[in-house]
Design an enzyme around this catalytic site. Structure first.
Site, short mmCIF file in Angstrom:
data_model
loop_
_atom_site.label_atom_id
_atom_site.label_comp_id
_atom_site.label_asym_id
_atom_site.label_seq_id
_atom_site.Cartn_x
_atom_site.Cartn_y
_atom_site.Cartn_z
N CYS A 108 -13.42 -13.85 -55.15
CA CYS A 108 -13.02 -15.19 -55.57
C CYS A 108 -12.33 -15.93 -54.43
O CYS A 108 -12.58 -17.11 -54.21
CB CYS A 108 -12.09 -15.10 -56.79
N CYS A 204 -8.57 -12.99 -64.45
CA CYS A 204 -8.49 -14.25 -65.20
C CYS A 204 -9.42 -14.30 -66.38
O CYS A 204 -9.02 -14.62 -67.50
CB CYS A 204 -8.79 -15.42 -64.26
#
Length: 374
Positions: A108, A204
């Site tokens: 990410c 997340c």
């Protein structure tokens, strides 16, 4: 080449990645105080299709907006969910499907925060971006190095090792020189809404859900046998993808005759046979490795590996520096450690350092046992 960060702050437009947390909030504040032209940007990287908000995106956006209102800066929003799915999440699933244990935060950072976000910020006219990561940068002539954060308990260089020096040169890390209590104190002093907000933990897109419940939405489970190192079948697993090397909890092993009281640990995932190999004891010999192989390494800046090099390494976040020798091989890179390394896990990352400089790292392919396995 002059680093963009060395320009006059008053003439430098910086867009801060605002996560809705205290670290990015204080980063924006500190840059304001240093005289930069500051704006914020909140990025949404995950779309829920069931009407729920496991990532707390709505709450995080509200917190980011409250902070930007408080310090008087504009907040942009951007949706990188498609990029995240294509460049991070699909890889995450492929790794689990292959029996490895990936770290999506590293991908990410490389693909979203220091690529999609950076490109978008530059398209808005920014000179630099900034994030709330606990790392530092050092400009040395034509290169920009990535350094460990000053707070050893919060240093995040492990997660940024795959970001290139050119991207680091476009980024400021205002809290990298601070310790976490200082950051919270600054936020509280200035009345920021995030001053007492808990740090985010976990992945997340999984949020508060059980990991196994989330994963089975995307990958079919393949149950199989749990065996000891001697080949004795002592249970069943629901799928190798739910387990990682060194895991103790959730094995469902107990009440075995003559097994003793020592806890069971995952020692090995036999992908060919779909067998989970376990053993008793935190110090079981199968848990320790002398070396590891990584097929590809992302270097922050190019380094010379024409001959073996003495470095330090981490095979997991928050691990202390481990002395090792790194060399190129026909199949990639081999790191030989001075001391036994516990629970070296394929799919996780090994990150290399020269003192406080983070050189880069790569995905662990295989680990070599410390002692021969019978």
């Amino acid at each position: 080449m002059t680093s963009p960060a060395l320009k006059d702050p008053a003439k430098t437009r910086v867009i801060v990645g605002m996560s809705g947390g205290v670290d990015s909030s204080v980063s924006a504040l500190l840059l304001m105080e240093q005289g930069y032209q500051v704006e914020g940007l909140f990025m949404k990287n995950w779309e829920e299709d069931d009407g729920t908000e496991y990532c707390t995106a709505r709450e995080d956006l509200a917190d980011a907006q409250a902070v930007c209102d408080r310090i008087g800066i504009k907040l942009h929003t951007a949706n990188f969910a498609a990029e995240y799915w294509d460049n991070v999440f699909e890889h995450f699933l492929e790794e689990y499907k292959a029996g490895r244990t990936p770290n999506p935060d590293i991908l990410c950072n490389r693909e979203i925060k220091f690529k999609a976000f950076l490109d978008y910020a530059l398209s808005l006219g920014a000179d630099l971006i900034a994030t709330g990561h606990y790392v530092r940068r050092r400009d040395t002539g034509e290169l920009t190095e990535l350094l460990k954060g000053l707070d050893p308990n919060k240093d995040q260089s492990y997660f940024l090792h795959a970001v290139g020096g050119k991207e680091i040169a476009r980024t400021l890390f205002p809290v990298g020189e601070l310790e976490k209590p200082e950051v919270r104190a600054i936020a509280e002093k200035h009345g920021l809404a995030t001053a007492k907000k808990k740090d985010s933990t976990g992945i997340c897109f999984i949020g508060e859900r059980r990991f196994s419940d989330f994963l089975k939405q995307y990958l079919p489970a393949q149950p199989g046998e749990i065996q000891t190192t001697e080949g004795e079948v002592i249970g069943r697993h629901h799928g190798l993808m739910y387990h990682t090397i060194g895991q103790r909890q959730g094995l469902g092993i107990g009440g075995l005759k003559d097994a003793g009281d020592e806890p069971w640990y995952v020692l090995h995932k036999d992908l060919a046979r779909n067998v989970l190999v376990v053993g008793q004891g935190n110090e079981h010999p199968w848990l320790f490795s002398r070396a590891l192989l990584a097929s590809e390494i992302f270097w922050v800046n190019p380094i010379d590996l024409s001959s073996p090099r003495r470095l330090t390494a981490k095979v997991r976040y928050r691990q202390g520096d481990q002395q090792c020798t790194l060399e190129r091989t026909e199949n990639g890179y081999r790191a030989m450690f001075d001391e036994p390394q516990r629970a070296v896990t394929p799919g996780q990352s090994v990150v290399f350092y020269d003192g406080e400089v983070c050189l880069g790292g790569g995905v662990i392919e295989t680990a070599e046992p410390w002692s021969p396995r019978q």
